[in-house]
Design a protein around this motif. Structure first.
Motif, short mmCIF file in Angstrom:
data_model
loop_
_atom_site.label_atom_id
_atom_site.label_comp_id
_atom_site.label_asym_id
_atom_site.label_seq_id
_atom_site.Cartn_x
_atom_site.Cartn_y
_atom_site.Cartn_z
N ASN A 1 2.44 -5.65 3.14
CA ASN A 1 1.08 -5.84 3.61
C ASN A 1 0.04 -5.34 2.61
O ASN A 1 0.02 -4.17 2.25
N ARG B 1 -1.03 -1.22 19.43
CA ARG B 1 -1.90 -0.21 18.84
C ARG B 1 -3.21 -0.84 18.44
O ARG B 1 -3.32 -2.06 18.33
N ASP C 1 -2.02 8.14 6.18
CA ASP C 1 -2.17 7.65 7.56
C ASP C 1 -2.58 8.76 8.52
O ASP C 1 -2.14 9.91 8.38
N ASP D 1 7.60 -2.49 8.38
CA ASP D 1 7.88 -2.42 6.94
C ASP D 1 9.31 -1.94 6.70
O ASP D 1 9.98 -2.39 5.76
N TRP E 1 -6.11 -9.02 7.37
CA TRP E 1 -6.13 -10.08 6.34
C TRP E 1 -6.23 -11.46 6.98
O TRP E 1 -6.83 -12.36 6.41
N GLY F 1 5.02 1.83 10.57
CA GLY F 1 5.93 1.57 9.47
C GLY F 1 7.25 0.96 9.90
O GLY F 1 8.08 0.62 9.05
N GLY G 1 1.96 3.84 4.31
CA GLY G 1 1.67 2.67 3.49
C GLY G 1 2.83 1.70 3.54
O GLY G 1 4.00 2.11 3.62
N THR H 1 0.82 -1.21 0.00
CA THR H 1 0.00 0.00 0.00
C THR H 1 0.85 1.27 0.00
O THR H 1 1.95 1.30 0.55
P1 AMP Z 1 3.53 -1.31 10.28
O1 AMP Z 1 3.52 -0.29 11.38
O2 AMP Z 1 4.90 -1.72 9.86
O3 AMP Z 1 2.61 -2.43 10.55
O4 AMP Z 1 2.96 -0.57 8.98
C1 AMP Z 1 1.93 0.35 9.03
C2 AMP Z 1 1.67 0.88 7.62
O5 AMP Z 1 0.93 -0.09 6.89
C3 AMP Z 1 0.86 2.15 7.62
O6 AMP Z 1 1.58 3.14 6.92
C4 AMP Z 1 -0.46 1.82 6.92
O7 AMP Z 1 -0.80 2.74 5.90
C5 AMP Z 1 -0.23 0.47 6.31
N1 AMP Z 1 -1.34 -0.44 6.61
C6 AMP Z 1 -2.12 -0.45 7.72
N2 AMP Z 1 -3.05 -1.43 7.64
C7 AMP Z 1 -2.83 -2.06 6.44
C8 AMP Z 1 -3.45 -3.16 5.79
N3 AMP Z 1 -4.50 -3.83 6.33
N4 AMP Z 1 -2.97 -3.53 4.59
C9 AMP Z 1 -1.92 -2.87 4.05
N5 AMP Z 1 -1.29 -1.83 4.61
C10 AMP Z 1 -1.73 -1.41 5.80
#
Ligand code: AMP
Length: 305
Positions: free
Chosen positions: A125, A94, A12, A239, A152, A236, A27, A8
């Motif tokens: 994700n 969170r 946020d 990620d 998911w 993030g 994302g 994504t």
């Molecule tokens: P993390 O903190 O590493 O889990 O990543 C959070 C990031 O993932 C945020 O920037 C969100 O925009 C994105 N995000 C949150 N929920 C989802 C989801 N269900 N699918 C894909 N991306 C997501």
């Protein structure tokens, strides 16, 4: 080794116990790519945004060296993926306040022909069907690694289990490992996931570091030690860990256990820069020199080579 990521690109909204940031650039794909680009370039992005994607988010992504945005689709009639979350006092846990899927409910973005020789694929994700669709377009890949999330696991479990049979590695956090397996111990949970398909699983444990459970062995890495006042926004970080890990693997050209163990250290240090600011700012204001200096520090602290 050419590296591609899909996931994504999001807008946020983040609440922490002391602050709130609205409509910041985020994302899973964006965090991953910004982190991986410290180690390896280009990082090829496959993703989509809507007509509401803010201009300053576009400028920020375009300003990051080492990203290839040829696979970023702008769909003027659509809505960008948007997510809101609230952190609890320890900044480790969170809750999701809202998820607006937007472009994720539409056809997956197209892969440019110029990405055809990609060998390392990271499925950040996203909906498991989008992840599977992309993976099927790369039968000659050498390594496919995925991430996933509670949403998911809840709404697309069957598709996720199909995905597990196709991937080499999975990077998840401890609560997701438990949610998938109903096993609380992260090592036992990771071993159970190996039975579902992947050759390795990395379980992230927030401030307690991460563990790699691989068919060839097991490795642990501590977190980079930050005081609570240095943790502004953990969004993030997972990620970014994956980006640092995969970026290191792509740069090294090695896929063995030892390379993955080293990649865990780089992933940890890269992610530590995400924690210090809201959105992508932490990564965008960091230099390769900052990263190397912190890696030296981390090697001392963690007593790793
Ligand atoms: P993390 O903190 O590493 O889990 O990543 C959070 C990031 O993932 C945020 O920037 C969100 O925009 C994105 N995000 C949150 N929920 C989802 C989801 N269900 N699918 C894909 N991306 C997501």
């Amino acid at each position: 080794m050419p590296l591609l990521v899909t996931g994504t690109i999001g807008i946020d909204t983040v609440h922490t116990p002391s602050a709130k940031a609205e409509e910041v650039s985020g994302g899973s794909c964006a965090y991953f790519a910004a982190a991986a680009a410290f180690h390896h370039a280009p990082v090829r992005i496959v993703g989509a945004v809507g007509g509401d994607w803010p201009e300053d988010h576009a400028s920020l992504l375009e300003s990051i060296d080492g990203l290839c945005l040829d696979g970023l689709e702008r769909r003027n009639e659509s809505k960008t993926f948007a997510w809101g979350g609230r952190y609890f006092d320890n900044m480790n846990q969170r809750e999701t306040l809202f998820t607006e899927l937007g472009v994720l409910e539409e056809a997956p973005p197209k892969v440019p022909a110029s990405y055809g020789d990609s060998r390392l694929i990271f499925l950040a994700n996203s909906h498991p069907n989008v992840q599977l669709d992309l993976l099927n377009q790369f039968p000659n890949r050498e390594l496919a690694v995925a991430d996933t999330m509670d949403l998911w696991i809840n709404i697309a479990r069957e598709e996720l289990l199909t995905l597990f049979k196709e991937i080499d590695g999975l990077i998840i956090n401890d609560s997701e490992a438990e949610q998938i397996t109903e096993i609380t111990n992260p090592i036992t949970a990771a071993r159970a996931i190996l039975e579902m398909g992947p050759a390795f699983v990395i379980v992230k444990k927030g401030e307690h570091g991460a563990v790699l459970v691989h068919r060839d062995g097991i490795a642990v890495v501590p977190a980079y030690p930050l005081d609570l006042d240095g943790v502004i926004d953990p969004t993030g970080a997972g990620d970014s860990f994956a980006g640092g890990f995969m970026g290191y693997i792509a740069a090294s050209g090695r896929l063995d256990f030892a390379a993955m163990q080293a990649g865990m250290g780089w992933g940890t240090v890269t992610a530590s820069f995400t924690l210090g600011s809201f959105g992508l700012d932490g990564l965008c204001t960091t230099t390769r020199e900052d990263l190397e200096a912190r890696m030296l520090d981390f090697r001392q602290i963690a007593q790793i080579s």
